[in-house]
Motif scaffolding. Structure first.
Motif, short mmCIF file in Angstrom:
data_model
loop_
_atom_site.label_atom_id
_atom_site.label_comp_id
_atom_site.label_asym_id
_atom_site.label_seq_id
_atom_site.Cartn_x
_atom_site.Cartn_y
_atom_site.Cartn_z
N LEU A 63 -41.48 -22.21 11.01
CA LEU A 63 -40.17 -22.01 11.64
C LEU A 63 -39.41 -20.84 11.02
N ALA A 64 -39.85 -20.38 9.85
CA ALA A 64 -39.21 -19.20 9.25
C ALA A 64 -39.89 -17.92 9.72
N ALA A 65 -40.78 -18.04 10.70
CA ALA A 65 -41.50 -16.86 11.20
C ALA A 65 -40.60 -15.93 12.00
N GLY A 66 -39.38 -16.39 12.33
CA GLY A 66 -38.46 -15.54 13.08
C GLY A 66 -38.14 -14.25 12.36
N LEU A 114 -34.06 -17.88 3.54
CA LEU A 114 -33.70 -19.23 3.08
C LEU A 114 -34.84 -20.20 3.32
N GLY A 115 -35.52 -20.06 4.48
CA GLY A 115 -36.64 -20.93 4.81
C GLY A 115 -37.72 -20.88 3.74
N TYR A 116 -38.13 -19.66 3.38
CA TYR A 116 -39.19 -19.51 2.39
C TYR A 116 -38.71 -19.95 1.01
N LEU A 172 -41.74 -13.73 -0.01
CA LEU A 172 -40.40 -14.16 -0.45
C LEU A 172 -39.70 -12.97 -1.12
N THR A 173 -40.46 -12.20 -1.90
CA THR A 173 -39.90 -11.01 -2.54
C THR A 173 -39.48 -9.99 -1.48
N VAL A 174 -40.36 -9.78 -0.47
CA VAL A 174 -40.04 -8.84 0.60
C VAL A 174 -38.77 -9.29 1.33
N LEU A 175 -38.69 -10.59 1.65
CA LEU A 175 -37.52 -11.09 2.36
C LEU A 175 -36.26 -10.94 1.52
N PHE A 176 -36.41 -11.13 0.22
CA PHE A 176 -35.25 -10.97 -0.66
C PHE A 176 -34.75 -9.52 -0.59
N ILE A 177 -35.68 -8.57 -0.64
CA ILE A 177 -35.27 -7.15 -0.57
C ILE A 177 -34.70 -6.84 0.81
N GLU A 178 -35.32 -7.41 1.86
CA GLU A 178 -34.82 -7.16 3.21
C GLU A 178 -33.42 -7.73 3.39
N THR A 184 -30.64 -29.84 4.00
CA THR A 184 -29.19 -29.79 3.78
C THR A 184 -28.82 -28.63 2.85
N VAL A 185 -29.59 -28.48 1.78
CA VAL A 185 -29.36 -27.35 0.87
C VAL A 185 -29.41 -26.04 1.67
N GLY A 186 -30.40 -25.95 2.57
CA GLY A 186 -30.54 -24.75 3.40
C GLY A 186 -29.33 -24.51 4.28
N VAL A 187 -28.85 -25.59 4.93
CA VAL A 187 -27.70 -25.45 5.82
C VAL A 187 -26.47 -25.00 5.04
N PHE A 188 -26.26 -25.59 3.87
CA PHE A 188 -25.11 -25.21 3.05
C PHE A 188 -25.22 -23.75 2.58
N ALA A 189 -26.42 -23.34 2.17
CA ALA A 189 -26.60 -21.96 1.72
C ALA A 189 -26.35 -20.99 2.87
#
Lengths: 368, 390
Positions: free
Chosen positions: B64-67, B96-98, B140-146, B363-368
């Motif tokens: 589901l994080a493939a978006g 956040l998903g990853y 996850l590193t790539v997404l962080f930089i993105e 829930t942690v994800g939604v809050f973040a």
């Protein structure tokens, strides 16, 4: 480049991905047929009497916790059991034919020649030793339990109740004892010689000799000779293996071959995607640029045309205005000339009238 | 909620209270998990080593994080600039998903502090799980930089932000490569266990099934997440985002419809390859068809209709159905059809604590997500960087 090497490269690069199952072998870089001097154990189900002495010996030599019920309590055999975190081996009782004596089957790690657990482990915690045993190193284990998912015989167990240092637990074929020249604990204790320790290649010969010597006693199948690419623990039985708790639908493909096709896809993706995607990016970028240029050209053309039209119109207007101006000036001049003419005419008339009056007066004077 | 978040800033909306309860419950379960071990909170056993923390948190989380990769590839590689305003929410959801997938894995593995071992201590390169681990770590590193330009804009780090922004294309391509690899290898994890997974779900095409389904999973999730965000954060959205989200809904509906049809064809091909037609008449076959017809064929049809008639409402409902379908598929492979041969007494069903931890992670994800979108330029462009894209 040698033809063989080339084919291997092709296999690992492309075909493996295109045909995952069929070319699994081509994707691997070597065919492994087992360590030649590896040891193993032959279990003869026709000899096992279900005394559980092997379970007790295993528990002792591996220093495992004592079970709730003692090993001489044979009532535990009424329910089917499996290996767990405190038990490396179990003997189960089966009654394949009602009214006939029960058949016992011992379960423990089968020590595959190409182990699924070792192939699946992402930290190389499992090693297939040249002596035949598959051993586990807890010092690198992360505890993902993929080995347990992978094992076709459902042997590895996990210390679920251990909060900080949980380990995967399974039979080691008593590898440390083998290195010391001793027999595995279960083999040593067996009172009926249902377990035979020896070189795997020799055990296979022995197994087929027994089957050949007493065809009525055994079914012609050495379980583990081919299953999952072959195991170092081998079984012969008089009852079909399916009926004594052993799966006969596992196939003969070694576990690593099942995933080698998927692994071979990695270089394809890594090599192909960046090139292809950069190409697609370049094409879409160029399309955008061409579209932009075409748009700009069209706009420029339209602007020029409009400008020209406007200029022409302006010139036309100017000409018209000039003409109109001229016409206007002419009319004004004509009007002025007319007005002047009229003035002159009036002046002349006035002068003539004045001349007439004075002439009359002189004529009158003459008459007097 | 949009109303209450605006009128009650500083106060607590009912949803916040429920979320807070989940967080507290999660903390209690976390203590139990690490004090008593996996056995204290899970129904896992020696036959069922993987439960919903793998089936839901890992498999569904990643799918589901493939978006992130689908949206950024559509915008930056395929040049669909009208999706631009939707890239940031998609990248944030993916990041956040990853991050949550990795977070959740800390509960599932026995010794979480050793999670870097496969990469840095003892790499087991023959394992598909190694491929998953390496790719998830890199991605996850790539997404962080993105994602980082968003935070850098928020923090006012202009020069660093502009430097990172130049990497967009390279990162996008890298993201697609890594996603292809780990999305597919999550399916390939099960290739090693043909004797445990029901033949209708086991196929040598499993990696392909997982990768292709991740595309429509990601796109559906972008639509689904957009629906919820519109309800809650509409006031944050600028013109660019609003027009992009309309484009995305229609564009992704059409694309999902096409990809789903391709997926159906692949599934049929898989059935034919292994000659599994005869299983369709069994109970397992009915369940298989329920999944395939109800949660792939039906949404494909609805997406098609929605895209043609520009029916945004229908598309939004279809996205929810598709997301549910992905969850069902991943559950079927990892839990329902896995160990199908075992008697009912030896099968797995999650404990309430396992479900509790999964809810806690979400829930942690939604809050973040909420924390970030209410502070950082996700649904709108930062005024200092307007028109600075591309």
């Amino acid at each position: 480049m040698q033809r063989r090497t080339f084919l291997k490269l092709i296999g690992s690069a492309g075909l493996g991905a295109a045909l995952p199952a069929a070319t699994a072998k081509a994707a691997g870089n070597k065919a492994f047929t087992g360590y030649p001097d590896a040891m193993g154990v032959l279990f003869d189900a026709t000899k096992c009497i279900g005394c559980r002495k092997c379970e007790a010996a295993c528990n002792e030599v591996n220093e495992l916790p004592k079970p709730e019920k003692p090993f001489d309590d044979l009532s535990v055999m009424n329910a089917k059991r499996r290996t767990d975190a405190k038990t490396y081996t179990v003997v189960n009782k089966f009654v394949p034919v009602d009214g006939r004596p029960p058949v016992f089957a011992k379960t423990q790690c089968n020590h595959c020649q190409e182990p699924a657990c070792a192939s699946a482990c992402f930290v190389k915690a499992f090693t297939k030793t040249p002596e035949g045993a598959v051993v586990y190193d807890a010092s690198v284990c992360v505890g993902c339990r993929y080995c347990m998912v992978a094992c076709p015989f459902s042997v590895p167990a996990y210390e679920y109740d251990e909060p900080l240092t949980p380990r995967v637990m399974k039979c080691t074929m008593c590898h440390p004892r083998i290195l010391e020249g001793k027999l595995p604990g279960c083999v040593e204790i067996c009172p009926k010689q249902a377990l035979l320790f020896g070189k795997r290649s020799d055990l296979i010969k022995t197994a087929w000799e027994r089957i050949g010597n007493e065809p009525g006693r055994y079914l012609p199948h050495v379980y583990g000779e081919k299953e999952m690419g072959g195991t170092n623990w081998l079984y012969i039985s008089g009852a079909p293996f399916q009926q004594i708790g052993m799966r006969e639908d596992l196939g003969n493909t070694p576990a690593p071959e099942l995933t080698s096709g998927a692994l071979a896809a990695v270089p394809v993706v890594v090599g192909l995607w960046p090139v292809l995607l950069t190409g697609i990016y370049a094409v879409s970028k160029r399309k955008d640029r061409v579209a932009k240029e075409e748009r700009e050209a069209a706009v420029a053309e339209a602007v020029t045309a409009a400008k020209e039209k406007a200029a022409a119109k302006l010139a036309d207007e100017l000409k018209k205005a000039e003409a109109a101006g001229k016409r206007l000036a002419d009319a004004e001049a004509r009007k002025a000339v007319e007005a002047y003419k009229q003035e002159l005419e009036e002046k002349a008339k006035a002068a003539a009238a004045a001349a007439d009056e004075s002439g009359d007066e002189s004529a009158d004077e003459k008459k007097e | 909620m949009s109303h209450s978040t605006q009128t009650n800033k500083g106060g607590m909306s009912p949803l916040m209270v429920v979320g807070g309860i989940f967080l507290l419950l999660g903390l209690w379960l976390t203590f139990q998990r690490f004090y008593g071990g996996l056995g204290a909170v899970t129904n896992l056993d020696d036959n069922n080593p993987w439960g919903i923390w793998i089936g839901f948190d890992l498999l569904c989380g990643v799918a589901l994080a493939a978006g992130g990769y689908t949206t950024s590839a559509a915008c930056y590689i395929f040049g669909m600039k009208r999706f631009h305003g939707a890239v940031r929410p998609a990248i944030l959801t993916a990041f956040l998903g990853y991050a949550l997938v990795v977070f959740a894995l800390h509960y599932d593995v026995g010794r979480p502090w050793r999670l870097p071992y496969p990469i840095f201590v003892s790499p087991g390169t023959t394992s598909l799980l190694f491929e998953v681990g390496l790719c998830v770590f890199l991605y996850l590193t790539v997404l962080f930089i993105e994602y980082s330009p968003v935070a850098l804009e928020w923090l006012g780090q202009k020069r660093l932000r502009n430097a990172v922004h130049k990497l967009t294309l390279v990162l996008t391509i890298f993201g697609v490569v890594l996603s292809t690899l780990h999305q597919s290898s999550l399916g390939a994890l099960f290739l090693i266990a043909p004797s445990k997974l029901h033949p209708l779900w086991y196929s040598s095409y499993l990696p392909l099934f997982f990768f292709v389904s991740s595309m429509f999973a990601g796109m559906s999730m972008v639509i689904f997440e957009g629906t919820i965000s519109h309800k809650n954060f509409h006031d944050k959205m600028d013109e660019d985002h609003l027009s992009a989200s309309e484009n995305v809904v229609l564009g992704f509906a059409k694309a999902s419809c096409v990809v789903m049809c391709g997926y159906l064809a692949l599934k049929l091909f898989g059935l034919a390859m292994d000659d599994n037609w005869h299983y369709l008449g069994t109970g397992w076959g009915a369940w298989f068809l329920f999944e395939l017809l109800g949660f792939v064929a039906l949404p494909a049809l609805l997406y098609g209709i929605g895209a043609r008639e520009k029916n945004v409402k229908l598309i939004r409902w279809t996205a929810a159905l598709s997301v549910l379908g992905i969850v069902l598929n991943r559950f079927n492979i990892s839990l329902v059809a896995f160990n199908y041969h075992l008697p009912a007494s030896e099968r797995y069903f999650p404990s309430w604590q396992e479900i509790g931890i999964s809810i806690f992670v979400v829930t942690v994800g939604v809050f973040a997500f909420r924390f970030i979108v209410t502070r950082m330029p996700i649904f709108y462009e930062h005024p200092d960087y307007k028109e600075s894209h591309h």
